[in-house]
Design an enzyme around this catalytic site. Structure first.
Site, short mmCIF file in Angstrom:
data_model
loop_
_atom_site.label_atom_id
_atom_site.label_comp_id
_atom_site.label_asym_id
_atom_site.label_seq_id
_atom_site.Cartn_x
_atom_site.Cartn_y
_atom_site.Cartn_z
N ILE A 1 -11.08 -2.40 -13.60
CA ILE A 1 -11.96 -1.31 -13.29
C ILE A 1 -11.59 -0.53 -11.77
O ILE A 1 -11.83 0.75 -11.83
CB ILE A 1 -13.45 -1.88 -13.17
N GLU A 2 -11.07 -1.47 -11.16
CA GLU A 2 -10.71 -0.57 -9.82
C GLU A 2 -9.38 0.32 -9.96
O GLU A 2 -9.41 1.28 -9.57
CB GLU A 2 -9.99 -1.59 -8.72
N LEU B 1 -3.04 -7.74 1.61
CA LEU B 1 -4.59 -8.04 1.10
C LEU B 1 -5.20 -6.85 1.44
O LEU B 1 -5.06 -6.05 2.70
CB LEU B 1 -4.98 -9.22 1.85
N GLU C 1 -15.16 -11.73 -6.45
CA GLU C 1 -16.42 -11.75 -6.44
C GLU C 1 -16.98 -11.14 -5.18
O GLU C 1 -18.06 -10.49 -5.06
CB GLU C 1 -16.81 -13.39 -6.65
N PRO D 1 1.59 -9.34 -6.60
CA PRO D 1 1.06 -10.43 -7.12
C PRO D 1 -0.50 -10.85 -6.95
O PRO D 1 -1.03 -10.25 -6.00
CB PRO D 1 1.76 -11.53 -6.23
#
Length: 452
Positions: free
Chosen positions: A358-359, A330, A63, A280
């Site tokens: 979407i990415e 990350l 988000e 993951p």
């Protein structure tokens, strides 16, 4: 009376929340930061500011990344705004810190007690609150309504499962949804579900994730590493617990005899000729998945050990156990999608609802997805119709199809082109949402002036 009982229950569970945060903090230290903020107690002073304070709440990492494009659009319309950014997870807060400008504020989402939500609003005094995608909390909504501060839901999504759960708690959920000032769902199907709960749906304005621009430098690095790889790269993107083990067990049947400890013969399969990479979904599971890979007889090569030179040789050709790459970093999904030829969609091979594809499309990486994509139903259907994604019934079929696709040069090129077309066709939600949010805020201010 029912709302009062809920409020008492939330107040009584505060000690349990503290214990949970401390337990999570052993793996993710970010959860130990500023714990009093969770209960509406703040030490940060607010510097004077002439413009409006716009509060945007993003629960977690996904988000927060989606909100980045909305925040940029809001700054264009409100150049003097001060951003107040709140989160529920440590990864979301770490990512959100990258979006702050001088004068902006960041804090934890207040726990949903009457006292915490009141202290939060008194301290920060936002002119409007923007909730991203899913999170609705009854006391927070009620407190904002009482203070006449508009609270809206942007890029809202609501699955059939979430609707059923909300309907089971209709006595609590319906007043919360009805108490919002506006809801702008991602899809017409989401709009129908929000309407069923009495939410004030204003318009379907699309999915913000289409407006996010992947890091071009990361994609370029991924492409360079892929060219250096000894064989095509297949990725399990945003994999969830249980899915990694299932994939590894499938790969063992496609692998050299070194892994065949049960006396069965290896199967000559295209999937055995590929370099597999697992990324993951949750960072706290990186070590767990690394151990899982090794326990299944594979060698693990972790992104955290690659540096800037990229992964080592894809596989030992002498017949020893093959190597699985592990994406244990990350903020580098664009790099991983650039590195991969095809991606399996995590969360879609178990009844978990799937992850955002979407990415992957924006990075030009075709996706093979399983049957469970209810959290992103319309985007998954649209991607499949566009040719950017393929649907299979199970993980075995998915691994086989991914390997088949990567060996068909023309078909793979067409799928990559479809990815770009699909991603481009659905852009524009950020600007539409920013204009709608500013309209609600201005209307609220005008109403307060008239009544004052």
């Amino acid at each position: 009376m029912i709302h009062a009982l809920y409020s008492v229950a939330m107040w009584l569970t505060q000690p349990l929340l503290i214990l949970k945060l401390k337990r999570r903090g052993t793996q993710e230290p970010g959860y130990l930061h500023a714990i009093p903020e969770r209960f509406g107690r703040y030490t940060q002073a607010l510097p004077p500011h002439d413009g409006p304070t716009v509060w945007v709440h993003t629960v977690s990492l996904g988000e927060t990344r989606a909100a980045a494009v909305l925040i940029t659009a809001l700054r264009q319309l409100l150049p003097d705004m001060r951003l107040l950014l709140t989160h529920g997870t440590a990864t979301g807060r770490a990512e959100g810190a990258k979006l702050l400008q001088p004068g902006d504020l960041q804090a934890w989402q207040p726990w949903d007690t009457v006292g915490a939500t009141q202290r939060f609003l008194r301290h920060f005094k936002p002119q409007i609150g923007v909730l991203m995608e899913t999170e609705i909390w009854p006391n927070l909504v009620a407190t904002c309504h009482k203070r006449q501060m508009p609270l809206v839901l942007a890029s809202g999504r609501l699955s059939d499962k979430s609707l059923r759960q909300a309907e089971q708690l209709a006595w609590l959920a319906r007043p919360a949804y009805a108490g919002l000032n506006a809801v702008w769902p991602q899809t017409p199907q989401d709009a129908q579900r929000f309407n069923a709960l009495g939410a004030p749906v204003r318009a379907v304005l699309g999915n913000l994730k289409f407006d996010a621009t992947p890091d071009a430098q990361q994609i370029a690095t991924g492409h360079r590493w892929r060219q250096q790889a000894a064989r095509p790269v297949l990725m399990f993107a945003s994999s969830r617990e249980g899915e990694e083990l299932a994939l590894l067990q499938i790969l063992k049947t496609f692998s050299p005899p070194a892994l065949m400890n049960q006396g069965s013969a290896a199967i000559d399969h295209e999937a055995s000729k590929m370099q597999w990479m697992i990324v993951p979904r949750h960072p706290q599971r990186f070590d767990e998945v690394a151990e899982l890979i090794q326990s299944q007889g594979f060698v693990v090569s972790r992104r955290s050990s690659w540096g800037t030179s990229g992964p080592a040789s894809a596989q030992d050709e002498t017949g020893h156990a093959p190597t699985i790459w592990l994406g244990d970093s990350l903020g580098e999904m664009a790099l991983y999608f650039g590195l991969a030829d095809v991606a399996l969609l995590g969360g879609s091979f178990e009844p978990l609802g799937g992850q955002n594809l979407i990415e992957a499309a924006a990075c030009g990486c075709p996706v093979v997805m399983g049957p469970h994509t209810f959290n992103f139903a319309l985007a998954s259907e649209q991607a499949q119709e566009a040719g950017a994604a393929l649907r299979v019934t199970d993980l075995t079929q998915g691994a086989a199809l991914a390997a088949e696709l990567v060996t068909d040069v023309e078909r793979l090129a067409n799928a990559r082109q479809a990815c770009g077309n699909f991603a481009q066709a659905h852009r524009g939600a950020a600007q539409r949402l920013a204009r709608a949010i500013v309209h609600v805020m201005n209307a609220s201010v005008a109403g307060l002036v008239r009544t004052g």
